[in-house]
Scaffold this active site. Sequence first.
Site, short mmCIF file in Angstrom:
data_model
loop_
_atom_site.label_atom_id
_atom_site.label_comp_id
_atom_site.label_asym_id
_atom_site.label_seq_id
_atom_site.Cartn_x
_atom_site.Cartn_y
_atom_site.Cartn_z
N THR A 71 2.33 -1.93 -7.26
CA THR A 71 2.77 -3.19 -7.87
C THR A 71 1.59 -3.97 -8.41
OG1 THR A 71 4.74 -3.34 -6.48
CG2 THR A 71 3.96 -5.37 -7.47
N GLN A 187 5.21 8.60 -7.74
CA GLN A 187 5.91 9.74 -7.14
C GLN A 187 5.28 11.08 -7.50
OE1 GLN A 187 8.13 9.49 -4.87
NE2 GLN A 187 8.44 7.28 -5.02
N GLY A 208 -0.73 4.56 -1.95
CA GLY A 208 -1.05 5.48 -0.88
C GLY A 208 0.09 5.74 0.07
N HIS A 209 0.93 4.73 0.31
CA HIS A 209 1.95 4.90 1.35
C HIS A 209 3.08 5.82 0.94
CE1 HIS A 209 5.46 2.36 0.08
NE2 HIS A 209 4.56 1.84 -0.72
N THR A 245 -12.82 -8.39 -0.74
CA THR A 245 -13.46 -7.37 0.09
C THR A 245 -12.57 -6.14 0.21
OG1 THR A 245 -14.57 -9.09 1.36
CG2 THR A 245 -14.44 -6.90 2.36
N CYS A 334 13.43 -0.85 -2.63
CA CYS A 334 13.26 -2.25 -3.04
C CYS A 334 14.59 -2.89 -3.41
CB CYS A 334 12.31 -2.34 -4.23
SG CYS A 334 10.69 -1.63 -3.90
#
Length: 667
Positions: A71, A187, A208-209, A245, A334
């Site tokens: 996102t 995907q 990443g998830h 950071t 979502c």
Amino acid sequence: MEIYLDANATTPVLDAARSAALSAMAEDFGNPSSIHSTGLKARALIDRVRGQASRLLGAGNGRLLFLSGATEGIQTAVLSALHALRARRAAGDTTAELLLYGATEHKAVPEALKHWNDLLGLGLQVQAIPVGTDGRHDLAWLKAHAPRAGLVCTMAANNETGVISDLDGIEAALAGSACFWLVDGVQALGKLPLRLAERRIDYAPFSGHKLYAPKGIGLLYVREGAPFTPLMAGGGQEGALRSGTENMSGIAALGAVLEALEDGKSFRDHATLVRFRDQLAAALQQAFPGLVFNAPLAHSLPTTLNFSVPGLASRLLLDLFDAAELRVSGGSACSAAKAQPSFVLQAMGLPDEQTASAVRMSFGPAAEEAFIVEACERIRVCGETLRENCLAPAGNQALVGDGITRFLLDGECGWLLADATSRRCIVIDPPAALAERLAQQLRCQGYPVVAVLQTGPQAEGAEALRAAVPELLAEETGEAWALGTQTLRRLALSEGRCAYLLDQRVAFAGRATAAELGNAVLPATLLAPAIDTDNRIASTPSSALARTAGPAPSLDPAALQALLREHPEALLIDVREPFEQRLGQTPTLETAVRIEAMPISRLLNALPAWLAMPAEQPIVFFCRSGNRSQVAAQLLQRLGHERAYSLAGGLALWPQRAAVADPALYV
């Protein structure tokens, strides 16, 4: 054991990724902007992971920056492209008039386009690229509109259907256009070779998830020479491209996943994934005859199946799978809470009945053979359970009907009264929209229907039901109907309305109030409405009707265990539907306790006995999520039993693995 088949929504964290994240927290915890040795070690870790990503994605000389996920990557890419378009317009180039996105794109893309288009004051037209019934973009349409486009957004693979976009065809359609091109690669990561630098792709975000890394870490690819405007300004991290950071533990975990992709051992190859998908597809077709796949498997990811079972709503299928501890979804995670038909399938032009019953099943490329085998077995059991409970579109087993069953849709209540001894049944106030569902129940039951009654002047529901089961109609005229030892009598009211009294125990009151029923009912008579938008289920004419109790007390697992130690006479009531009880689980408790199976659709049958129990006896309701049990506990409290409770969060939040439901536990 939970079988998680919703990997397109998120994935568990790979063991190696979890270890890498913990190591980064404990050992490589330095700030990569620091110039001492600890900081330099952190910087080296970032550079190593960035190099891995560049090799795997074929990024060439393109830039890769770490950020929170897709996102943020989409927002950054859209802002960068639109900021450049605004500069072009300021210089007199007004060629770009359109912002285009695939009609099946994740909602993050069109929402970002609208947001930044408005915020930057560009006033460009945001338009969807049509797709065919195969889910792929209309390349002729795109080619015709590309010369006027400023930014084109497409997916590498769709998150709901798994459809793989024809990226080469899209690139050809964009030939000669000065537009920027964003490709959502979420995907595709780990499933497709993207070779980013070989195409004219300007931006590609990744999360990443979706591939065994933790939530909160992602990548954005930016082609060499593509315009870039930072979304995050501040300390100048990531080469001043994304301040803040760096998420060192997330980057380390993502690096472990990328390393697993490179080693070729941790993830299954394409042929194996296709075989796994084919095994699941075969199990689904065996369990649900008539099942249709909503996207062509030949053009889809080997890890995604999107299917519909004509005649079955997706909500029922989701509940069925969840009861069997098969975690699937109805589409994008979502959008799941909105309970609307899939816009992706609608954009593909699929029929409404197909989109209304769609289910997505997805697994990750690290899936094992034993996992797929177990999933297939549970899918087959789900199909058997549907047929045992008269819920399948065809092939249902005979059903013994007895007592009162409520059928509810959008606040409309229909009531089925059945008597197993006399093998007779009556239907009251059938909602027209539920005529086929009721007809299916009646056919499985096989009893003659001696009356189809309405409490109001409208007869659409009754006529629809009569038309659906002409072979079962044996209607008897008159003012009273016998059901074994019970009698149902008609009570005339004003304005063509009426109520039906079942031996003064239950009054099917339609829209009538207790005052209108008058002396025909007793203070404890249960009033069953025809309209129940608040899901109150029933009331009585007594003082309990005036109660305005709020939510019933909810017990967490510890509080429930304490209650049972103090009150071993307590009764637990499972209000899930029979198919859920057949597949599902019961709480693992420290002490022996009575458990009663009483689906919320049949609650009227048990209310008199519960209300006759001692006032001090606790009654605790449970279900899957805690919603239905809260409705049941509130009902009992309103009717006068103060010690009614709900299990907070239902079985979904039970801390220990629940025990498989044992019929012997139920009374």
